[in-house]
Write a protein that holds these residues in place. Structure first.
Motif, PDB file in Angstrom:
ATOM      1  N   UNK A  34       0.833  -1.203   0.000  1.00  0.00           N
ATOM      2  CA  UNK A  34       0.000   0.000   0.000  1.00  0.00           C
ATOM      3  C   UNK A  34       0.865   1.248   0.000  1.00  0.00           C
ATOM      4  N   UNK A  35       1.998   1.198   0.713  1.00  0.00           N
ATOM      5  CA  UNK A  35       2.955   2.299   0.733  1.00  0.00           C
ATOM      6  C   UNK A  35       4.242   1.796   1.368  1.00  0.00           C
TER       7      UNK A  35
ATOM      8  N   UNK B 151     -10.459  -5.614   0.232  1.00  0.00           N
ATOM      9  CA  UNK B 151      -9.707  -4.387  -0.022  1.00  0.00           C
ATOM     10  C   UNK B 151      -8.898  -4.025   1.216  1.00  0.00           C
ATOM     11  N   UNK B 152      -7.591  -4.187   1.107  1.00  0.00           N
ATOM     12  CA  UNK B 152      -6.693  -3.706   2.151  1.00  0.00           C
ATOM     13  C   UNK B 152      -6.520  -2.211   1.918  1.00  0.00           C
ATOM     14  N   UNK B 153      -7.136  -1.413   2.778  1.00  0.00           N
ATOM     15  CA  UNK B 153      -7.087   0.038   2.625  1.00  0.00           C
ATOM     16  C   UNK B 153      -5.824   0.634   3.220  1.00  0.00           C
ATOM     17  N   UNK B 154      -4.933  -0.211   3.732  1.00  0.00           N
ATOM     18  CA  UNK B 154      -3.679   0.284   4.277  1.00  0.00           C
ATOM     19  C   UNK B 154      -3.914   1.277   5.391  1.00  0.00           C
ATOM     20  N   UNK B 155      -3.278   2.437   5.275  1.00  0.00           N
ATOM     21  CA  UNK B 155      -3.449   3.508   6.263  1.00  0.00           C
ATOM     22  C   UNK B 155      -4.337   4.628   5.736  1.00  0.00           C
TER      23      UNK B 155
ATOM     24  N   UNK C 231      -2.818  10.975  15.789  1.00  0.00           N
ATOM     25  CA  UNK C 231      -1.648  10.433  15.096  1.00  0.00           C
ATOM     26  C   UNK C 231      -1.915  10.316  13.596  1.00  0.00           C
ATOM     27  N   UNK C 232      -3.139   9.941  13.229  1.00  0.00           N
ATOM     28  CA  UNK C 232      -3.501   9.849  11.811  1.00  0.00           C
ATOM     29  C   UNK C 232      -3.340  11.198  11.123  1.00  0.00           C
TER      30      UNK C 232
ATOM     31  N   UNK D 129      -8.799  -1.862   7.589  1.00  0.00           N
ATOM     32  CA  UNK D 129      -7.648  -1.009   7.875  1.00  0.00           C
ATOM     33  C   UNK D 129      -6.475  -1.874   8.305  1.00  0.00           C
ATOM     34  N   UNK D 130      -5.278  -1.500   7.905  1.00  0.00           N
ATOM     35  CA  UNK D 130      -4.110  -2.358   8.072  1.00  0.00           C
ATOM     36  C   UNK D 130      -3.753  -2.628   9.527  1.00  0.00           C
TER      37      UNK D 130
END
Length: 276
Positions: A101-102, A202-206, A227-228, A260-261
């Motif tokens: 994802x990143x 769907x892995x939406x990561x962060x 933090x987000x 969410x990851x």
């Protein structure tokens, strides 16, 4: 396709329910690194890698002193992707492709454990790693994690529509797996969608930090929400993509499961479902 849910890195920051939303304030919270191992017709595919095996023996060098101090990651080899893949009866060398994802350290830290794999990532994310626009962007990537020379495959922001998202690309040589631009957390952040044959994952990561952000009335534990926001690169894009993810869940939740990851609750639910 068979999908295995792996937690490849548990993090235990102080803050209890202010971080993970679970009961209890005076305890360490629990966040995880939700990875997928896919058994496909063309071989094994890993979606995200977690923090990697060097975390076991040299966590400060691998993750940075600040990260270790703040989130208190578990140094447990049983959580490494390689160990879990072996326990499933596979050879880690058979992982032919990795999709990220990143490139933050808790998502890409395990790349070093799969030096033979092709690594699929959004083009803007690779640009951020190689040519950061400022010191803050440069500081989020641990260059030591990429010193082995990953075999990059990058994807530009063009492609086909998918459930209201644009510029979606099918991965080169990886059937039934899509990379979906979800900028905001980082400038090249993406979601990874998997056609399981029984619906989409769907892995939406962060793009979201907590499952509550996907609900009609979005919510997130306050410390995690702070933090987000602190870690975001593009606020407008992040909020717009969160809105579109909520619409996806609301309108097509029977076809697409979004997670969410770092959400331990979603990981436990999906892991249990996959074993039934």
């Amino acid at each position: 396709m068979r999908v295995h849910h792996l937690n490849c890195g548990t993090m235990r920051p102080l803050g209890g329910k202010l971080i993970d939303g679970r009961p209890g304030l005076f305890r360490r919270a629990e966040l995880i690194c939700h990875c997928l191992l896919l058994e496909t017709d063309t071989g094994l595919v890993l979606v995200e890698t977690g923090v990697g095996t060097p975390t076991v023996t040299r966590p400060v060098e691998w993750l940075g002193a600040g990260f270790v101090r703040l989130v208190h990651p578990d140094s447990d080899d049983d959580l490494s992707a390689t160990t879990q893949i072996r326990k499933l009866g596979f050879d880690p060398a058979d992982v032919r492709d990795i999709v990220l994802t990143h490139l933050d350290l808790d998502h890409a830290g395990g790349l070093v454990d799969f030096p033979q794999a092709r690594v699929h990532v959004h083009d803007r994310e690779l640009q951020a790693l190689e040519k950061p626009i400022d010191r803050k962007e440069a500081s989020r990537y641990r260059k030591v994690q990429f010193s082995h020379g990953p075999l990059w495959r990058s994807y530009r922001a063009d492609g086909e529509p998918w459930f209201g998202f644009d510029a979606v690309r099918e991965l080169e040589g990886v059937p039934d797996v899509l990379i979906i631009p979800l900028a905001g957390h980082t400038r090249g952040h993406a979601g990874v969608a998997v056609d399981t044959g029984d619906g989409w994952l769907l892995n939406a990561g962060d793009a979201v930090f907590h499952g509550g952000e996907l609900e009609r009335k979005p919510h997130i534990p306050p410390a995690l929400g702070f933090f987000e926001s602190y870690m975001q690169t593009e606020k407008t894009a992040r909020l717009d993509n969160q809105r579109r993810l909520r619409e996806l869940v609301s309108n097509n939740g029977d076809e697409v499961t979004v997670f969410a990851a770092h959400d331990a609750t979603a990981f436990e639910r999906l892991s249990q479902r996959s074993r039934l």
